[in-house]
Each structure stands twice: as structure tokens, then as C-alpha cells.
Design a protein around this motif. Structure first.
Motif, mmCIF file in Angstrom:
data_model
loop_
_atom_site.group_PDB
_atom_site.id
_atom_site.type_symbol
_atom_site.label_atom_id
_atom_site.label_comp_id
_atom_site.label_asym_id
_atom_site.label_seq_id
_atom_site.Cartn_x
_atom_site.Cartn_y
_atom_site.Cartn_z
ATOM 1 N N GLY A 57 40.298 38.482 53.841
ATOM 2 C CA GLY A 57 40.104 37.408 52.876
ATOM 3 C C GLY A 57 39.384 37.909 51.633
ATOM 4 N N THR A 58 39.721 37.331 50.484
ATOM 5 C CA THR A 58 39.159 37.802 49.218
ATOM 6 C C THR A 58 38.713 36.623 48.352
ATOM 7 N N TYR A 59 37.902 36.959 47.380
ATOM 8 C CA TYR A 59 37.458 35.994 46.367
ATOM 9 C C TYR A 59 37.264 36.777 45.077
ATOM 10 N N TYR A 60 37.613 36.144 43.960
ATOM 11 C CA TYR A 60 37.470 36.788 42.656
ATOM 12 C C TYR A 60 36.700 35.892 41.699
ATOM 13 N N ALA A 61 35.908 36.531 40.857
ATOM 14 C CA ALA A 61 35.289 35.791 39.773
ATOM 15 C C ALA A 61 36.381 35.331 38.809
ATOM 16 N N ALA A 62 36.137 34.212 38.160
ATOM 17 C CA ALA A 62 37.131 33.648 37.248
ATOM 18 C C ALA A 62 37.503 34.621 36.128
ATOM 19 N N SER A 63 36.536 35.441 35.728
ATOM 20 C CA SER A 63 36.752 36.370 34.620
ATOM 21 C C SER A 63 37.783 37.450 34.930
ATOM 22 N N VAL A 64 38.076 37.682 36.225
ATOM 23 C CA VAL A 64 39.018 38.741 36.595
ATOM 24 C C VAL A 64 40.187 38.225 37.421
ATOM 25 N N GLN A 65 40.148 36.961 37.791
ATOM 26 C CA GLN A 65 41.201 36.374 38.618
ATOM 27 C C GLN A 65 42.571 36.607 37.977
ATOM 28 N N GLY A 66 43.504 37.106 38.779
ATOM 29 C CA GLY A 66 44.852 37.360 38.297
ATOM 30 C C GLY A 66 45.050 38.720 37.653
ATOM 31 N N ARG A 67 43.959 39.438 37.394
ATOM 32 C CA ARG A 67 44.061 40.776 36.781
ATOM 33 C C ARG A 67 43.569 41.877 37.725
ATOM 34 N N PHE A 68 42.577 41.582 38.533
ATOM 35 C CA PHE A 68 41.993 42.557 39.451
ATOM 36 C C PHE A 68 42.426 42.235 40.879
ATOM 37 N N THR A 69 42.568 43.287 41.683
ATOM 38 C CA THR A 69 42.892 43.115 43.093
ATOM 39 C C THR A 69 41.983 44.013 43.923
ATOM 40 N N ILE A 70 41.294 43.410 44.877
ATOM 41 C CA ILE A 70 40.445 44.170 45.791
ATOM 42 C C ILE A 70 41.221 44.395 47.081
ATOM 43 N N SER A 71 41.102 45.583 47.644
ATOM 44 C CA SER A 71 41.818 45.893 48.872
ATOM 45 C C SER A 71 41.016 46.918 49.664
ATOM 46 N N GLN A 72 41.542 47.267 50.817
ATOM 47 C CA GLN A 72 40.827 48.186 51.704
ATOM 48 C C GLN A 72 41.832 49.007 52.483
ATOM 49 N N ASP A 73 41.381 50.155 52.919
ATOM 50 C CA ASP A 73 42.118 50.986 53.870
ATOM 51 C C ASP A 73 41.130 51.337 54.966
ATOM 52 N N ASN A 74 41.180 50.596 56.056
ATOM 53 C CA ASN A 74 40.189 50.777 57.110
ATOM 54 C C ASN A 74 40.256 52.175 57.719
ATOM 55 N N ALA A 75 41.445 52.738 57.810
ATOM 56 C CA ALA A 75 41.591 54.066 58.392
ATOM 57 C C ALA A 75 40.863 55.120 57.563
ATOM 58 N N LYS A 76 40.777 54.877 56.262
ATOM 59 C CA LYS A 76 40.111 55.831 55.368
ATOM 60 C C LYS A 76 38.689 55.403 55.027
ATOM 61 N N ASN A 77 38.250 54.268 55.572
ATOM 62 C CA ASN A 77 36.924 53.738 55.230
ATOM 63 C C ASN A 77 36.750 53.636 53.715
ATOM 64 N N THR A 78 37.770 53.164 53.073
ATOM 65 C CA THR A 78 37.784 53.132 51.610
ATOM 66 C C THR A 78 38.193 51.761 51.107
ATOM 67 N N GLY A 79 37.479 51.312 50.102
ATOM 68 C CA GLY A 79 37.842 50.100 49.404
ATOM 69 C C GLY A 79 38.329 50.438 48.013
ATOM 70 N N TYR A 80 39.102 49.521 47.449
ATOM 71 C CA TYR A 80 39.698 49.764 46.135
ATOM 72 C C TYR A 80 39.536 48.529 45.250
ATOM 73 N N LEU A 81 39.525 48.773 43.963
ATOM 74 C CA LEU A 81 39.600 47.695 42.982
ATOM 75 C C LEU A 81 40.648 48.101 41.957
ATOM 76 N N GLN A 82 41.812 47.473 42.032
ATOM 77 C CA GLN A 82 42.864 47.711 41.063
ATOM 78 C C GLN A 82 42.624 46.782 39.877
ATOM 79 N N MET A 83 42.508 47.362 38.706
ATOM 80 C CA MET A 83 42.194 46.589 37.506
ATOM 81 C C MET A 83 43.340 46.724 36.511
ATOM 82 N N ASN A 84 44.003 45.631 36.244
ATOM 83 C CA ASN A 84 45.131 45.606 35.299
ATOM 84 C C ASN A 84 44.774 44.745 34.096
#
Length: 126
Positions: A57-84
Motif C-alpha cells: 500500500g502507498t500514499y503520496y503527498a498532493a505535490s507529487v501525486q501522479g508524477r512520483f511512484t514509490i516501489s520496493q524490491d524485497n529480494a534486493k532490500n531496496t526501495g525506489y522513488l521514480q520521479m517523472n
């Protein structure tokens, strides 16, 4: 002690994209909460995205909603923030943060997080 290391920052022109990464160590990535914050010079730290690493589950601040995407790769213990569609007002130092246990998918409060990375700089020029 949880360790978080961010990478992926840089300088881009408005409209461009960047993907930030946050590698976690000494941390059970799949059962916790991770967030991204940013801080511009002279401004307070702002929470922009949060993910419950157990449910996805995710939540975004209004200032980035629709442009940023948060995700994770549990196998790599890594989180990501894609910013468009980056804007000059997105400029700042970006930090990932983590906490164990519950994850409130609402307005993001820095005080809820005890583990922080060192930050990575994002600069967006017009």
C-alpha cells in the motif's frame, strides 16, 4: 541498527525523470514501512511518498501525486522513488526513511521514522 543508503540523484531539466534507490541493511524489508522525504534549503523536511512493504500500500503527498511512484524490491532490500515530470520546485535533498511495524498510509510525519539515509541531491532546472 538499520542502515539506509540512497543513490540516483542528479541534475535534470524540468520535465525530466530520475529514479532514486534506497538500499536497506540490517532490516526486514518485507514487513516494515519506508518513506521518502525531501528538504529544500530553508524549508522543512516534507514527506512525499510512503509504502507499506508488507502490503504494498502507498500514499503520496498532493505535490507529487501522479508524477512520483514509490516501489520496493524485497529480494534486493531496496526501495525506489521514480520521479517523472520533474519541476524546479522538486529540487532538494531526498532522504529515505524506515520504521519497523505499522505503516500509516496518510500524511507523512518525519517524527515517525527513526532510521534515515544520508540523502541524495536532486536539482531540477527550468
Amino acid at each position: 541498527q538499520v542502515q539506509l543508503v540512497e543513490s540516483g540523484g542528479g541534475s535534470v531539466q524540468a520535465g525530466g525523470s530520475l529514479r532514486l534507490s534506497c538500499v536497506a541493511s540490517r532490516y526486514t524489508f518485507s514487513r516494515n514501512c519506508m518513506a521518502w522525504f525531501r528538504q529544500a534549503p530553508g524549508k522543512e523536511r516534507e514527506g512525499v511518498a510512503i509504502i507499506d512493504t508488507g502490503s504494498g500500500g502507498t500514499y503520496y503527498a498532493a505535490s507529487v501525486q501522479g508524477r512520483f511512484t514509490i516501489s520496493q524490491d524485497n529480494a534486493k532490500n531496496t526501495g525506489y522513488l521514480q520521479m517523472n515530470s520533474l519541476r524546479p520546485q522538486d529540487t532538494g535533498t531526498y532522504f529515505c526513511a524506515a520504521r519497523a511495524g505499522w505503516c500509516y498510509l496518510g500524511p507523512i510525519n518525519a517524527a515517525d521514522f527513526g532510521s534515515w539515509g544520508q540523502g541524495t541531491q536532486v536539482t531540477v532546472s527550468s
